[in-house]
Write a protein that holds these residues in place. Sequence first.
Motif, PDB file in Angstrom:
ATOM      1  N   ILE A  58       0.848  -1.199   0.000  1.00 23.64           N
ATOM      2  CA  ILE A  58       0.000   0.000   0.000  1.00 23.64           C
ATOM      3  C   ILE A  58       0.879   1.243   0.000  1.00 23.64           C
ATOM      4  O   ILE A  58       2.099   1.162   0.120  1.00 23.64           O
ATOM      5  N   ASP A  62      -2.291   6.205   2.412  1.00 23.00           N
ATOM      6  CA  ASP A  62      -3.667   5.709   2.301  1.00 23.00           C
ATOM      7  C   ASP A  62      -4.134   4.931   3.535  1.00 23.00           C
ATOM      8  O   ASP A  62      -5.252   4.413   3.557  1.00 23.00           O
ATOM      9  N   GLY A  65      -7.094   2.672   4.771  1.00 23.47           N
ATOM     10  CA  GLY A  65      -7.918   2.040   3.761  1.00 23.47           C
ATOM     11  C   GLY A  65      -9.360   2.532   3.842  1.00 23.47           C
ATOM     12  O   GLY A  65      -9.640   3.577   4.454  1.00 23.47           O
ATOM     13  N   TRP A  67      -8.978  -0.334   0.489  1.00 25.68           N
ATOM     14  CA  TRP A  67      -8.246  -0.227  -0.753  1.00 25.68           C
ATOM     15  C   TRP A  67      -8.899  -1.094  -1.828  1.00 25.68           C
ATOM     16  O   TRP A  67      -9.480  -2.143  -1.533  1.00 25.68           O
ATOM     17  N   GLY A  86      -5.482   5.048  -2.971  1.00 29.60           N
ATOM     18  CA  GLY A  86      -6.594   4.173  -2.632  1.00 29.60           C
ATOM     19  C   GLY A  86      -6.449   2.756  -3.145  1.00 29.60           C
ATOM     20  O   GLY A  86      -7.356   1.938  -2.945  1.00 29.60           O
ATOM     21  N   GLU A  87      -5.323   2.412  -3.772  1.00 23.20           N
ATOM     22  CA  GLU A  87      -5.134   1.069  -4.313  1.00 23.20           C
ATOM     23  C   GLU A  87      -4.141   0.283  -3.463  1.00 23.20           C
ATOM     24  O   GLU A  87      -3.279   0.845  -2.780  1.00 23.20           O
TER      25      GLU A  87
END
Length: 399
Positions: A58, A62, A65, A67, A86-87
């Motif tokens: 990650i 972020d 999460g 995610w 966000g991924e």
Amino acid sequence: MALLAVEDALAQLLDGVTALPAEPVSINRVRGRVLAEPVLATLTQPPFDASAMDGYAIRWADLTGPWRVAGDSAAGHGWAGTLQPGEAARIFTGAPLPAGADTIVVQEEIRRDGDVATLSGEGPPRIGAHIRKAGQDFAAGDMLAGAGDPLTPARIGLLAAAGHGMLPVVRRPRVTLIATGDELVPPGVAPGPDQIVSSNGVMLRALFENAGADVDDPGIIPDRREALAAAIAAARGDIIVTIGGASVGDHDLVVPVLRDLGATLDFWKIAMRPGKPMLAGRFGGARVIGLPGNPVSAHVCALLFVLPLLARLGGRTEGLPMRRLPLAAPLAANGTRRDHLRARLTPDGLAEPFASQDSALLGRLAAAQLLIVRPPGAPAAATGETVDCIMLDSIGNVS
């Protein structure tokens, strides 16, 4: 010729002796060998930022999460994408860290529902958690091992990881064993009248090969000057070891034959027991060591002199494993020669000398776990007094 002290004889034998030249050897065959040159890393390890855990890669920014899982990165099959805000990317131990990622969340702290990953635990403790940085172990150009370093299994693994398939190692010392005696027959052959089996050759071959030497044995040489001279002249190696015939009897031919061949004798006869008639000299480019024919004498002399010489030629430390141990029985005062008493180690750690110390008794030699070393003129020693011991069971196998 006066008897030479053991310490003086060993110093004379090793004077000027250095490690043999380097030879390239496959990394699959270097166990127990010694490096002849420094070895540098040709690769970087790890070659990329890698995950130390199974989990999810990650961006720290972020956290926490949830995610969207955008891809998978496995060992040998990295994900070519770049993490966007966000991924996350599913990642496995040893896999390359995807571009854009800077932290790993371990899989036990993630709940997965389709392509959505949600934090179910406390999460990573810091940015960069569970990532092995590129070059964390070593970088290309780092010196990983030096000349004289022994090639242990761990060091072999290190140098393999650093990109080496061949390594420059000290060449193995080459020993030619020459056993003499009309009374001898090879092992496995039934001796005739007045004959015995030649046990010294196989015993010493095993001892020298365990010490890292390549050994050549041309067989038993009869007690004829021309036969012994031909065997010595044909010997090829760094050390020529003769067995038997080194004393002064009518059938002891080693000294006169060596002199006939133009060899030089550095010393002959040592103030030690067993093994007084041992000799050392040089013939061409080889060191010559003449061992006594009695099995215990031959073995003790080989331990004290040939093994240190092999170690020096092989680039190793030449000391024998020594310990101070309390005696299990009293010892009488010693005479003018350094003595080496075969002994066992009792269950409570005492050195117990065998009652018989005859230099022809192979059974006592095979049972011995140590040699009690008694200096010349040592006074009587009482039970419980500590003495120097050579620990036979601790002599390593480097072959």
